[in-house]
Design a protein around this motif. Structure first.
Motif, PDB file in Angstrom:
ATOM      1  N   LEU A  10       0.828  -1.215   0.000  1.00 32.74           N
ATOM      2  CA  LEU A  10       0.000   0.000   0.000  1.00 32.74           C
ATOM      3  C   LEU A  10       0.859   1.260   0.000  1.00 32.74           C
ATOM      4  CD1 LEU A  10      -2.866   1.360   0.412  1.00 32.74           C
ATOM      5  CD2 LEU A  10      -2.382   1.254   2.867  1.00 32.74           C
ATOM      6  N   TYR A  11       0.612   2.113  -0.990  1.00 35.85           N
ATOM      7  CA  TYR A  11       1.269   3.427  -1.001  1.00 35.85           C
ATOM      8  C   TYR A  11       0.605   4.327   0.033  1.00 35.85           C
ATOM      9  CZ  TYR A  11       3.422   2.592  -5.607  1.00 35.85           C
ATOM     10  OH  TYR A  11       4.161   2.120  -6.649  1.00 35.85           O
ATOM     11  N   ILE A  12       1.443   5.050   0.767  1.00 36.41           N
ATOM     12  CA  ILE A  12       0.940   6.108   1.651  1.00 36.41           C
ATOM     13  C   ILE A  12       1.723   7.373   1.326  1.00 36.41           C
ATOM     14  CG2 ILE A  12       0.630   6.886   4.025  1.00 36.41           C
ATOM     15  CD1 ILE A  12       0.475   4.040   4.934  1.00 36.41           C
ATOM     16  N   PRO A  13       1.048   8.431   0.859  1.00 42.32           N
ATOM     17  CA  PRO A  13       1.790   9.666   0.579  1.00 42.32           C
ATOM     18  C   PRO A  13       2.426  10.183   1.871  1.00 42.32           C
ATOM     19  CG  PRO A  13      -0.459   9.764  -0.324  1.00 42.32           C
ATOM     20  CD  PRO A  13      -0.390   8.563   0.570  1.00 42.32           C
ATOM     21  N   ARG A  18      -2.073  11.583   8.835  1.00 40.76           N
ATOM     22  CA  ARG A  18      -3.066  10.672   9.427  1.00 40.76           C
ATOM     23  C   ARG A  18      -2.875   9.246   8.896  1.00 40.76           C
ATOM     24  NH1 ARG A  18      -8.009  11.255  12.057  1.00 40.76           N
ATOM     25  NH2 ARG A  18      -9.533   9.675  11.447  1.00 40.76           N
ATOM     26  N   LYS A  22      -1.186   5.490  10.727  1.00 39.54           N
ATOM     27  CA  LYS A  22      -1.868   4.191  10.731  1.00 39.54           C
ATOM     28  C   LYS A  22      -1.022   3.066  10.158  1.00 39.54           C
ATOM     29  CE  LYS A  22      -6.099   6.126   9.589  1.00 39.54           C
ATOM     30  NZ  LYS A  22      -7.063   6.255   8.547  1.00 39.54           N
ATOM     31  N   ASP A  34       5.375   7.138   0.127  1.00 40.41           N
ATOM     32  CA  ASP A  34       5.715   7.777  -1.149  1.00 40.41           C
ATOM     33  C   ASP A  34       6.196   9.209  -0.972  1.00 40.41           C
ATOM     34  OD1 ASP A  34       6.071   8.082  -3.833  1.00 40.41           O
ATOM     35  OD2 ASP A  34       3.985   8.593  -4.265  1.00 40.41           O
ATOM     36  N   ALA A  38       2.950  11.110  -5.496  1.00 41.86           N
ATOM     37  CA  ALA A  38       1.776  11.473  -4.693  1.00 41.86           C
ATOM     38  C   ALA A  38       2.007  12.736  -3.862  1.00 41.86           C
ATOM     39  CB  ALA A  38       1.372  10.314  -3.787  1.00 41.86           C
ATOM     40  N   PHE A 196     -10.655   3.340  -6.682  1.00 40.52           N
ATOM     41  CA  PHE A 196     -10.588   2.568  -5.433  1.00 40.52           C
ATOM     42  C   PHE A 196     -11.943   2.303  -4.786  1.00 40.52           C
ATOM     43  CE2 PHE A 196      -9.879   6.995  -4.200  1.00 40.52           C
ATOM     44  CZ  PHE A 196     -10.717   7.143  -3.113  1.00 40.52           C
ATOM     45  N   ARG A 197     -13.005   2.949  -5.304  1.00 34.13           N
ATOM     46  CA  ARG A 197     -14.347   2.632  -4.768  1.00 34.13           C
ATOM     47  C   ARG A 197     -14.925   1.407  -5.486  1.00 34.13           C
ATOM     48  NH1 ARG A 197     -13.865   5.804  -0.563  1.00 34.13           N
ATOM     49  NH2 ARG A 197     -13.681   7.996  -0.970  1.00 34.13           N
ATOM     50  N   ILE A 220      -3.615   1.627  -3.419  1.00 34.28           N
ATOM     51  CA  ILE A 220      -3.681   3.049  -3.051  1.00 34.28           C
ATOM     52  C   ILE A 220      -4.636   3.314  -1.893  1.00 34.28           C
ATOM     53  CG2 ILE A 220      -2.949   4.025  -5.256  1.00 34.28           C
ATOM     54  CD1 ILE A 220      -5.982   4.366  -5.908  1.00 34.28           C
ATOM     55  N   HIS A 221      -5.424   2.314  -1.503  1.00 35.06           N
ATOM     56  CA  HIS A 221      -6.437   2.574  -0.473  1.00 35.06           C
ATOM     57  C   HIS A 221      -6.565   1.347   0.435  1.00 35.06           C
ATOM     58  CE1 HIS A 221     -10.451   3.531   1.228  1.00 35.06           C
ATOM     59  NE2 HIS A 221     -10.129   4.793   0.929  1.00 35.06           N
ATOM     60  N   PRO A 222      -6.823   1.581   1.739  1.00 31.75           N
ATOM     61  CA  PRO A 222      -6.919   0.440   2.665  1.00 31.75           C
ATOM     62  C   PRO A 222      -7.990  -0.576   2.272  1.00 31.75           C
ATOM     63  CG  PRO A 222      -6.782   2.492   3.902  1.00 31.75           C
ATOM     64  CD  PRO A 222      -6.895   2.876   2.452  1.00 31.75           C
TER      65      PRO A 222
HETATM   66  N1  COA Z   1      -2.955   4.634   3.213  1.00 29.58           N
HETATM   67  C1  COA Z   1      -3.430   4.645   4.483  1.00 29.58           C
HETATM   68  N2  COA Z   1      -4.635   5.125   4.816  1.00 29.58           N
HETATM   69  C2  COA Z   1      -5.384   5.621   3.812  1.00 29.58           C
HETATM   70  C3  COA Z   1      -4.935   5.652   2.482  1.00 29.58           C
HETATM   71  C4  COA Z   1      -3.673   5.136   2.194  1.00 29.58           C
HETATM   72  N3  COA Z   1      -3.164   5.131   0.958  1.00 29.58           N
HETATM   73  N4  COA Z   1      -5.898   6.186   1.703  1.00 29.58           N
HETATM   74  C5  COA Z   1      -6.911   6.499   2.522  1.00 29.58           C
HETATM   75  N5  COA Z   1      -6.607   6.173   3.794  1.00 29.58           N
HETATM   76  C6  COA Z   1      -7.440   6.341   4.982  1.00 29.58           C
HETATM   77  C7  COA Z   1      -7.847   7.791   5.149  1.00 29.58           C
HETATM   78  O1  COA Z   1      -6.841   8.456   5.903  1.00 29.58           O
HETATM   79  C8  COA Z   1      -9.161   7.661   5.860  1.00 29.58           C
HETATM   80  O2  COA Z   1      -8.881   7.420   7.218  1.00 29.58           O
HETATM   81  P1  COA Z   1      -9.834   8.045   8.373  1.00 29.58           P
HETATM   82  O3  COA Z   1     -11.200   7.476   8.123  1.00 29.58           O
HETATM   83  O4  COA Z   1      -9.211   7.593   9.639  1.00 29.58           O
HETATM   84  O5  COA Z   1      -9.772   9.531   8.151  1.00 29.58           O
HETATM   85  C9  COA Z   1      -9.745   6.365   5.338  1.00 29.58           C
HETATM   86  O6  COA Z   1      -8.645   5.631   4.792  1.00 29.58           O
HETATM   87  C10 COA Z   1     -10.781   6.576   4.261  1.00 29.58           C
HETATM   88  O7  COA Z   1     -10.225   7.376   3.257  1.00 29.58           O
HETATM   89  P2  COA Z   1     -11.142   7.894   2.050  1.00 29.58           P
HETATM   90  O8  COA Z   1     -11.923   9.072   2.487  1.00 29.58           O
HETATM   91  O9  COA Z   1     -11.882   6.751   1.490  1.00 29.58           O
HETATM   92  O10 COA Z   1     -10.063   8.322   0.978  1.00 29.58           O
HETATM   93  P3  COA Z   1      -9.499   9.771   0.756  1.00 29.58           P
HETATM   94  O11 COA Z   1     -10.477  10.522  -0.093  1.00 29.58           O
HETATM   95  O12 COA Z   1      -9.076  10.357   2.055  1.00 29.58           O
HETATM   96  O13 COA Z   1      -8.190   9.488  -0.090  1.00 29.58           O
HETATM   97  C11 COA Z   1      -6.817   9.024  -1.953  1.00 29.58           C
HETATM   98  C12 COA Z   1      -8.245   8.989  -1.386  1.00 29.58           C
HETATM   99  C13 COA Z   1      -6.790   8.337  -3.302  1.00 29.58           C
HETATM  100  C14 COA Z   1      -6.375  10.478  -2.083  1.00 29.58           C
HETATM  101  C15 COA Z   1      -5.889   8.289  -0.965  1.00 29.58           C
HETATM  102  O14 COA Z   1      -6.403   6.996  -0.794  1.00 29.58           O
HETATM  103  C16 COA Z   1      -4.444   8.227  -1.351  1.00 29.58           C
HETATM  104  O15 COA Z   1      -3.729   9.215  -1.195  1.00 29.58           O
HETATM  105  N6  COA Z   1      -3.936   7.064  -1.813  1.00 29.58           N
HETATM  106  C17 COA Z   1      -2.558   6.853  -2.119  1.00 29.58           C
HETATM  107  C18 COA Z   1      -2.114   7.617  -3.367  1.00 29.58           C
HETATM  108  C19 COA Z   1      -0.685   7.363  -3.693  1.00 29.58           C
HETATM  109  O16 COA Z   1       0.144   7.167  -2.831  1.00 29.58           O
HETATM  110  N7  COA Z   1      -0.337   7.364  -4.996  1.00 29.58           N
HETATM  111  C20 COA Z   1       1.000   7.120  -5.421  1.00 29.58           C
HETATM  112  C21 COA Z   1       1.159   5.798  -6.047  1.00 29.58           C
HETATM  113  S1  COA Z   1       0.141   5.485  -7.427  1.00 29.58           S
END
Ligand code: COA
Ligand code: MG
Length: 285
Positions: A10-13, A18, A22, A34, A38, A196-197, A220-222
């Motif tokens: 899983l990528y995390i920016p 926040r 986690k 990342d 991102a 991701f939805r 990209i998403h949990p």
């Molecule tokens: N890692 C860890 N936690 C994540 C996450 C991730 N990549 N993406 C979302 N979450 C968490 C949010 O912090 C949120 O937590 P909370 O309920 O405690 O506040 C929860 O999951 C739900 O998030 P959601 O509202 O569904 O998504 P979002 O709109 O906040 O974010 C993105 C959507 C796409 C912007 C986000 O998922 C993201 O930045 N993904 C990674 C992108 C990336 O790194 N790209 C580079 C490689 S391609």
């Protein structure tokens, strides 16, 4: 890889405090913090510092921690590497890898730090030149000292750089990446699923990637963690079949045999090796 390749990475920016906090509690096999695509270029200095600050207060470590730095030759690369190595990652992800020299240069850069353990290098294949040079880069995997352990397909950047618009059109390149990785004894992870939805679409993409031979998927998403862990793990049927093959070859009457029959199918010793690999993977998943 000495450890089992991740099913889910899983990528995390690094700019998202926040999400960073986690990281250790997530059930993914690997976290990739990342610092590259991102994170907005203007936010990269702050993101780097934030990564170090948050990593210090983690109550535990992610199962496998990787950091994606900017290319070493970019204006952020060296600072990214310094910050990344400070949080003791298991792997450094090198984006837009295009030549074996870039990978050896990263390995050499590690030598300038006093590292108890050298991180692995995971190279992203995501540009036309990177694709064309993937076989030459993979050759480095045959010499462990370089540390190259995995390829990651960077499908978003490939689409951007080539103009390819459909997943179908990209298939031959994914197989090229797979083949190069295996020739070099590397693990190989598929690109991300942007929508991701759409969990059904994500599951279909995982099944397709698994069918192509990929070890896992970058996420990209949990919400994508559970399906990836499930789909890239050996299935119950595969485990049962592997056990049957192991049991059959262990029978005294099959001791000296290279090929046997199980339920009307030919099974060779190469299938025994495959079965053992599946059972080893099942233990880790
Ligand atoms: N890692 C860890 N936690 C994540 C996450 C991730 N990549 N993406 C979302 N979450 C968490 C949010 O912090 C949120 O937590 P909370 O309920 O405690 O506040 C929860 O999951 C739900 O998030 P959601 O509202 O569904 O998504 P979002 O709109 O906040 O974010 C993105 C959507 C796409 C912007 C986000 O998922 C993201 O930045 N993904 C990674 C992108 C990336 O790194 N790209 C580079 C490689 S391609
Ligand atoms: Mg990219």
């Amino acid at each position: 890889m000495t450890i089992s390749p991740p099913r889910s990475a899983l990528y995390i920016p690094a700019s998202n405090a926040r999400a960073l906090e986690k990281a250790p509690s997530l059930d993914c096999d690997a976290v990739i913090i990342d610092l590259e695509d991102a994170v907005h270029p203007d936010a990269r200095d702050d993101a780097r510092e934030q990564m170090r600050t948050v990593a210090k207060i983690w109550p535990s470590r992610p199962r496998l921690l990787a950091v994606r730095i900017n290319p070493l030759q970019s204006e952020w690369g060296t600072e990214d590497l310094i910050a990344a190595l400070a949080i003791r990652p298991g792997a450094i992800v090198l984006p837009k890898a295009e030549s074996p020299q870039e990978i050896t240069a990263l390995g050499e850069a590690f030598n300038e730090f006093d590292l108890p353990v050298r991180p692995q290098i995971w190279a992203m294949i995501e540009t036309p030149r990177g694709l064309l040079n993937a076989p030459a880069m993979a050759e480095l995997g045959l010499h462990q000292r370089h540390g190259l352990a995995a390829f990651i397909a960077g499908t978003n950047d490939l689409a951007k750089a080539t103009g390819v618009r459909s997943a179908d059109a990209m298939q031959p390149w994914l197989m090229h990446i797979l083949l190069a990785a295996r020739a070099g004894g590397l693990a190989v992870l598929d690109g991300v699923h942007n929508d991701f939805r759409d969990i059904d679409g994500f599951e279909a993409a995982c099944h397709a990637a698994r069918g192509r031979g990929f070890d896992g998927k970058t996420l990209i998403h949990p919400s994508q963690i559970e399906p990836a862990n499930r789909i890239f793990a050996p299935s119950a049927d595969e485990i049962a079949e592997a056990r049957a093959i192991k049991t059959a070859f262990a029978l005294p009457e099959n001791a000296g045999k290279g090929v046997i029959e199980i339920d009307g199918r030919m099974v060779e010793r190469l299938h025994l090796e495959q079965a053992e690999a599946i059972l080893a993977k099942a233990v880790h998943s």
